[in-house]
Design an enzyme around this catalytic site. Sequence first.
Site, PDB file in Angstrom:
ATOM      1  N   CYS A 112       0.830  -1.216   0.000  1.00  0.00           N
ATOM      2  CA  CYS A 112       0.000   0.000   0.000  1.00  0.00           C
ATOM      3  C   CYS A 112       0.865   1.268   0.000  1.00  0.00           C
ATOM      4  O   CYS A 112       1.495   1.567  -1.002  1.00  0.00           O
ATOM      5  CB  CYS A 112      -1.003  -0.024   1.142  1.00  0.00           C
ATOM      6  SG  CYS A 112      -2.352   1.156   0.842  1.00  0.00           S
ATOM      7  N   HIS A 215      -3.825  -4.934   0.582  1.00  0.00           N
ATOM      8  CA  HIS A 215      -3.385  -5.276   1.939  1.00  0.00           C
ATOM      9  C   HIS A 215      -3.506  -6.787   2.174  1.00  0.00           C
ATOM     10  O   HIS A 215      -4.482  -7.242   2.772  1.00  0.00           O
ATOM     11  CB  HIS A 215      -4.235  -4.524   2.974  1.00  0.00           C
ATOM     12  CG  HIS A 215      -3.860  -3.092   3.137  1.00  0.00           C
ATOM     13  ND1 HIS A 215      -2.838  -2.680   3.961  1.00  0.00           N
ATOM     14  CD2 HIS A 215      -4.358  -1.969   2.576  1.00  0.00           C
ATOM     15  CE1 HIS A 215      -2.727  -1.361   3.919  1.00  0.00           C
ATOM     16  NE2 HIS A 215      -3.634  -0.898   3.073  1.00  0.00           N
ATOM     17  N   GLU A 217      -2.047  -8.541   4.331  1.00  0.00           N
ATOM     18  CA  GLU A 217      -2.055  -8.845   5.777  1.00  0.00           C
ATOM     19  C   GLU A 217      -3.457  -8.812   6.360  1.00  0.00           C
ATOM     20  O   GLU A 217      -3.700  -9.386   7.425  1.00  0.00           O
ATOM     21  CB  GLU A 217      -1.130  -7.877   6.536  1.00  0.00           C
ATOM     22  CG  GLU A 217      -1.715  -6.515   6.879  1.00  0.00           C
ATOM     23  CD  GLU A 217      -1.882  -5.570   5.693  1.00  0.00           C
ATOM     24  OE1 GLU A 217      -1.448  -5.920   4.571  1.00  0.00           O
ATOM     25  OE2 GLU A 217      -2.453  -4.485   5.892  1.00  0.00           O
TER      26      GLU A 217
END
Length: 245
Positions: A112, A215, A217
């Site tokens: 990001c 993202h 994660e």
Amino acid sequence: MRPVIGITCGDGMDPATEALSLPASYTRSVYRAGGLPVLLAPPRDEADPEEAVQALDRIAGLLIPGGVDVAAGIYGEAPHPALGRVNPDLDALEVPLIQAALRREMPLLAICRGIQALNVAAGGTLYQDLAAQAPGAIQHRQAAPRWHASHTVTVAGESRLASILGGEQAAVNSFHHQAVKKVAPGFVATAAAPDGIIEAIENPDLPFAVGVQWHPEGMWQRHPVMLELFTALVAAASPARRAAR
Ligand code: MN
């Protein structure tokens, strides 16, 4: 021994509380993928690039996470009215850190804000605000939950990213209003959203230098393939892999 993966604090420092912050999803992802996460902060209030770069002597891989906008002046532009919050101390830490990591061929994953900082540090430019500067762009700031894959990306077939994700199509979450505009020299765009906005870059001449605009994660607990990005970073940072280079 788990390879040590350094992670910068992408939200920088809160001027009111002086608290550095990083969502635990990043450290959790690195640990889950077999790495040992350590947080990297500016060594002093005014980051000294020389001191910051010494951190690279202690780590095996670098993760640049999401966070605030990158200051437009770094890539030679005046700030657009829609440029968001920037953190000059964070830029002053991350830009030289990324440049030094690339010179050292240290494995690097950028997420990001991270892909934006990576692209700028390597000489590229950004859309400061997609809504204002990229007519026809789809929604890249989803209101849906973190894990929800709100748009698709087409992945370049011959890329490292395609081998990590196991194909040329992926569905990703989207929480950005900036994006890569001119890809940095030495890098190639390896994923694009349906509107053509660049969603991933990598440097094919380096062992592992990969950036993604989404993202992972926040996705892997529901979309396990997204953990593979962290697994690939940790594998590239492992002693055996580094010794083989
Ligand atoms: Mn997007």
